[in-house]
Scaffold this active site. Sequence first.
Site, PDB file in Angstrom:
ATOM      1  N   ASP A 132       5.890   4.758   5.065  1.00 39.07           N
ATOM      2  CA  ASP A 132       6.729   3.833   5.838  1.00 39.07           C
ATOM      3  C   ASP A 132       6.771   2.432   5.207  1.00 39.07           C
ATOM      4  O   ASP A 132       7.441   1.543   5.710  1.00 39.07           O
ATOM      5  CB  ASP A 132       6.291   3.766   7.308  1.00 39.07           C
ATOM      6  CG  ASP A 132       4.894   3.217   7.507  1.00 39.07           C
ATOM      7  OD1 ASP A 132       3.997   3.567   6.713  1.00 39.07           O
ATOM      8  OD2 ASP A 132       4.694   2.425   8.449  1.00 39.07           O
ATOM      9  N   HIS A 133       6.083   2.267   4.073  1.00 39.70           N
ATOM     10  CA  HIS A 133       6.137   0.999   3.332  1.00 39.70           C
ATOM     11  C   HIS A 133       6.782   1.147   1.953  1.00 39.70           C
ATOM     12  O   HIS A 133       7.251   0.169   1.391  1.00 39.70           O
ATOM     13  CB  HIS A 133       4.724   0.406   3.181  1.00 39.70           C
ATOM     14  CG  HIS A 133       4.165  -0.041   4.498  1.00 39.70           C
ATOM     15  ND1 HIS A 133       4.007  -1.357   4.842  1.00 39.70           N
ATOM     16  CD2 HIS A 133       3.767   0.682   5.577  1.00 39.70           C
ATOM     17  CE1 HIS A 133       3.534  -1.439   6.084  1.00 39.70           C
ATOM     18  NE2 HIS A 133       3.384  -0.212   6.543  1.00 39.70           N
ATOM     19  N   HIS A 141      -7.521  -0.659   5.492  1.00 39.08           N
ATOM     20  CA  HIS A 141      -6.496   0.252   6.028  1.00 39.08           C
ATOM     21  C   HIS A 141      -6.277   1.373   5.017  1.00 39.08           C
ATOM     22  O   HIS A 141      -6.313   2.556   5.361  1.00 39.08           O
ATOM     23  CB  HIS A 141      -5.221  -0.540   6.282  1.00 39.08           C
ATOM     24  CG  HIS A 141      -4.053   0.283   6.736  1.00 39.08           C
ATOM     25  ND1 HIS A 141      -4.017   0.911   7.959  1.00 39.08           N
ATOM     26  CD2 HIS A 141      -2.876   0.579   6.132  1.00 39.08           C
ATOM     27  CE1 HIS A 141      -2.862   1.560   8.075  1.00 39.08           C
ATOM     28  NE2 HIS A 141      -2.157   1.380   6.985  1.00 39.08           N
ATOM     29  N   HIS A 176       0.853  -1.203   0.000  1.00 40.78           N
ATOM     30  CA  HIS A 176       0.000   0.000   0.000  1.00 40.78           C
ATOM     31  C   HIS A 176       0.882   1.243   0.000  1.00 40.78           C
ATOM     32  O   HIS A 176       2.091   1.149   0.139  1.00 40.78           O
ATOM     33  CB  HIS A 176      -0.995  -0.026   1.161  1.00 40.78           C
ATOM     34  CG  HIS A 176      -0.394   0.082   2.525  1.00 40.78           C
ATOM     35  ND1 HIS A 176       0.415  -0.881   3.067  1.00 40.78           N
ATOM     36  CD2 HIS A 176      -0.497   1.064   3.480  1.00 40.78           C
ATOM     37  CE1 HIS A 176       0.778  -0.521   4.289  1.00 40.78           C
ATOM     38  NE2 HIS A 176       0.258   0.657   4.557  1.00 40.78           N
ATOM     39  N   HIS A 218       4.386  -4.477  10.857  1.00 40.97           N
ATOM     40  CA  HIS A 218       4.821  -3.848  12.114  1.00 40.97           C
ATOM     41  C   HIS A 218       4.939  -4.842  13.259  1.00 40.97           C
ATOM     42  O   HIS A 218       4.186  -5.818  13.321  1.00 40.97           O
ATOM     43  CB  HIS A 218       3.828  -2.755  12.545  1.00 40.97           C
ATOM     44  CG  HIS A 218       3.811  -1.560  11.645  1.00 40.97           C
ATOM     45  ND1 HIS A 218       4.645  -0.477  11.829  1.00 40.97           N
ATOM     46  CD2 HIS A 218       3.072  -1.280  10.552  1.00 40.97           C
ATOM     47  CE1 HIS A 218       4.404   0.428  10.893  1.00 40.97           C
ATOM     48  NE2 HIS A 218       3.451  -0.042  10.097  1.00 40.97           N
ATOM     49  N   ASP A 240      -0.301  -3.694   6.288  1.00 42.48           N
ATOM     50  CA  ASP A 240      -0.955  -3.184   7.501  1.00 42.48           C
ATOM     51  C   ASP A 240      -2.423  -3.611   7.564  1.00 42.48           C
ATOM     52  O   ASP A 240      -3.262  -2.899   8.131  1.00 42.48           O
ATOM     53  CB  ASP A 240      -0.863  -1.649   7.549  1.00 42.48           C
ATOM     54  CG  ASP A 240       0.554  -1.170   7.841  1.00 42.48           C
ATOM     55  OD1 ASP A 240       1.426  -2.009   8.124  1.00 42.48           O
ATOM     56  OD2 ASP A 240       0.768   0.052   7.778  1.00 42.48           O
ATOM     57  N   HIS A 259       1.448   3.915   1.870  1.00 37.57           N
ATOM     58  CA  HIS A 259       2.006   4.677   2.995  1.00 37.57           C
ATOM     59  C   HIS A 259       3.539   4.742   2.934  1.00 37.57           C
ATOM     60  O   HIS A 259       4.202   3.762   2.616  1.00 37.57           O
ATOM     61  CB  HIS A 259       1.556   4.081   4.326  1.00 37.57           C
ATOM     62  CG  HIS A 259       0.113   4.384   4.636  1.00 37.57           C
ATOM     63  ND1 HIS A 259      -0.621   3.676   5.547  1.00 37.57           N
ATOM     64  CD2 HIS A 259      -0.722   5.330   4.131  1.00 37.57           C
ATOM     65  CE1 HIS A 259      -1.854   4.176   5.605  1.00 37.57           C
ATOM     66  NE2 HIS A 259      -1.940   5.175   4.756  1.00 37.57           N
TER      67      HIS A 259
HETATM   68 ZN    ZN Z   1      -0.038   1.735   6.475  1.00 36.62          ZN
END
Ligand code: ZN
Length: 258
Positions: A60-61, A114, A56, A169, A131, A58
């Site tokens: 942080d990915h 998400h 996805h 995570h 996530d 985001h």
């Molecule tokens: Zn995420």
Amino acid sequence: MLDVRAVPAFRDNYIWMIRTPADPHAAVVVDPGDAEPVLAALEAGRLSLAAILATHHHADHVGGVARLVAGTGARVFGPARERLPFAADRMSAGDAVRLPELGLEFATMDVPGHTAGHVAYAGHGVVFCGDTLFSAGCGRLFEGTAGEMLASLDSLAALPEDTLVCCGHEYTQANLRFAMSVEPGNSDIMDYVKRAAEIRASGRPTLPSTIGLEKRVNPFLRSRNENVKSAAERRAGRMLPTPVAVFAEIRSWKDTYQ
Ligand SMILES: [Zn+2]
């Protein structure tokens, strides 16, 4: 069986590194939010990066994708229905990630909730779910509805019980504290609390988990369980007639849980 290893990034992210016997000098990574730890792992193992899978949008990915592509020329696969800051093969349900030179093939699953276009990649007894599903928890509903997320979690729960769950995570211990509040009498959760504490004390990831374990301990996969339903109804102060209503109550409970 694949060799899957969690490469820690930021505070609690995991970038998954996949290796296969078909080519011992190549690796694939999933959700590289940061290029640095991936480049370090590649260098330490004298590995080339063959491909990147993104679940996805985001940061942080995917924050490390552009730099990794520039440095390695790796092929990128990402969700079809999300805006991505890099070129990628756009994947949605029914599409397969095929890397024949590595003997790898993953089925794409649409798992919105998400984010609106979140995908998961499943194959070789492993699922990379970003996530969407965490160990003992699930992602927050940033772009989707409770109904969408429950359907996504149901599709993940339908994978074989021994499927390894590789998520984005290390939230397991905090998630388990919440799971205990929902189901104080669930001995599988109590056992896992002890085991997770030992694993973390030794500095290792609690992941991968398995689908079978998640079905026993994860309140978000247990909306149809009578004890989970009762706990959600007590908190809501009313009857919750559907699994989606139970799921939505548990999710909003977790959002404010300290
Ligand atoms: Zn995420």
